[in-house]
Design a protein around this motif. Structure first.
Motif: not given
Length: 523
Positions: A435-445
């Protein structure tokens, strides 16, 4: 003419054929679309992924998944005697007691099903309150002994999760090694366990390489089936019942091809309507896995299984990497502590399992990740054509419900935390496509890009809507469905053991037998 014609020689069909033919006065015909299970790779546990997209696989894909960037998802199903029990990862998991109790179907509570689980089970640990030791289905400890599996369990403990040495016992939560449907390091399928010992019975006929096209009706009564073996049309008549055990995708397809399904769709395809039943093919459920892949330089993954010393160990001891089922260890977790039972299953395999298992592993690696056990999203199976050889139209609608995506984000954070524990550091320093990061948006993507089926489809001919609690198709006579499609909801765990129990109970329902007596053996 037979008494019973069973369509599908898979996890359920082999059990039914063996149990029904125990009575020498009952004539049983088992019809399977694929060949006998003679291919060597079926029986070597570590070779399961080599069976994908071969002649032994129905090789299905979902249609464009509308909530997963319109990806298609690979959906393997065994097209061979033994069905998917001949190509699966051999994990013996029953699910959670809460699953069966929530079905609210007479006779199908966990306490009422437990005797059937125990009747089929030959657990090498011996008999106990939760386990049987004398059944035909061998259940044993894994024999691969991969150090990555040990490290994964140590990391899970360090992350704060309890150890569990029996996911089929009193508690499901925690991490441990899976018990497997193996014996002496070899795969045990329902074909090897149930059907092969029954093949010498004169009242049992097994027809292979026959793709069934439809059920035959006289009025509203099922009287047989017709299909093709190569270019030859074949018909098998059933004096008592036709039983569909073709699986979650093919059983509803056969019902619809036979005129049982949504009347509007059937008429649009030019098919006669025997019964307008709009619920056929609806309520489709599955578990998705969100893989986390970690290549490394340690030459200990399943990639090394073919080395001469490992081949010799497999042949002489029934141990080592060739006995690996893939996900050797894992665990069950609640994404929210307020939940009544686990809703996540973690699966850890010492191999680079990439691109839905269709990619070629070219590096040593550890793959693990969460599987979502209680999806809220529902899909469907419908006809793509009136031609019975056309593949069904399967749309799972993964992540149609936002709650599923929220659970996925939570589950990935748990997985990433386990990956960061000291015990796994030798193997997880170089993530593959992370994942690009552990942000919600990146984990969703990440989830929507890489999540895939972990091959547990259920519920398209569910009890209470398509079949009754006796597994009889409601609205017609002489027709039952006995396979994973009858589950009202998918269970919390791998589905092979539950399907075997469903078939054990289904055989008794067909024979009109009472529930087997429960035993109270202590561990």
């Amino acid at each position: 003419m037979y008494d019973y014609v069973i369509v599908g020689g898979g996890s359920a069909g082999c059990v039914l054929a063996a149990r029904l033919s125990e009575d020498p006065d009952i004539r049983v015909c088992l019809v399977e679309a694929g060949p006998m299970d003679s291919a060597e790779q079926i029986h070597i546990p570590a070779a399961f992924a080599k069976l994908f997209r071969t002649r032994l696989d129905w090789d299905y894909d979902s249609h464009d998944e509308p909530y997963m960037n319109r990806r298609r998802v690979y959906l393997p199903r065994g097209k061979v005697v033994g069905g998917t029990s001949s190509i699966n990862t051999q994990i013996y998991i029953r699910g959670n007691q809460a699953d069966y109790d929530a079905w609210q179907q007479p006779g199908w509570s966990f306490d009422e099903l437990l005797p059937y689980f125990k009747r089929s089970e030959g657990n090498e640990r011996g008999p106990s309150r939760f386990h049987g030791a004398d059944g035909p289905m061998a259940v044993s400890e894994g024999r691969a002994g991969n150090p990555m599996s040990t490290a994964f369990l140590e990391a899970a403990t360090a992350a704060g999760y309890p150890a569990n040495d029996d996911f089929n016992g009193s508690e499901q939560d925690g991490f441990g090694a899976f018990q497997l449907t193996q014996q002496n390091g070899m795969r045990v399928s329902t074909a090897t366990a149930f059907l092969h010992p029954a093949l010498s019975r004169p009242n049992l006929t097994v027809e292979t390489n026959v793709q069934v096209h439809r059920v035959l009706f006289e009025g509203s009564r099922a009287v047989g089936i017709t299909g093709h073996r190569l270019d030859e049309e074949v018909t098998f008549r059933a004096e008592r019942e036709v039983v569909l055990s073709a699986g979650t995708y093919n059983s509803p397809q056969l019902l619809m091809l036979s005129g049982i399904g949504p009347a509007g769709m059937l008429r649009a395809l030019g098919l006669p309507v025997v019964l307008d039943q709009p619920q056929v093919g609806q309520n489709l459920q599955d578990h998705v896995l969100i893989p986390l892949i970690y290549p490394h330089e340690h030459p200990i993954s399943m990639l090394a299984a073919g080395q001469p010393e490992h081949i010799e160990q497999f042949q002489t001891e029934g141990r080592g990497p060739l006995t690996s089922n893939g996900p050797e260890v894992g665990g069950f977790v609640r994404s929210d502590p307020g939940l009544p039972a686990p809703d996540l299953e973690y699966l850890a395999a010492p191999v680079m399992f990439v691109d839905n298992g269709l990619g070629v592993p070219d590096r040593h690696a550890l793959t693990f990740g969460p599987s979502l056990l209680t999806p809220r999203s529902r899909g469907s199976v419908s006809l793509a054509s009136e031609d019975p050889t056309a593949k069904p139209r399967i749309v799972h609608n993964y992540f149609a419900e936002n709650d599923d995506l929220r659970t996925a984000v939570t589950s990935l954070r748990i997985g990433l935390d386990i990956a960061n524990q000291v015990a796994l550091k030798p193997y997880t320093s170089d993530p593959f496509r992370p994942p690009a990061s552990t942000s919600d948006a990146d984990l969703r993507a990440y989830t929507l890009r890489y999540a895939h089926s972990i091959f547990h489809p259920t519920s398209t001919c569910a009890m209470g809507s398509v079949v009754d609690e006796q597994l009889r198709v409601t609205g017609v006579d002489g027709l039952r469905v006995v396979d994973a499609s009858v589950m009202p909801t998918v269970v919390r765990g791998n589905t092979n053991a539950p399907v075997i129990a469903i078939a054990e109970k289904g055989a008794d329902l067909i024979r009109g037998l009472q529930q087997p007596a429960e035993t109270t053996d202590d561990a």
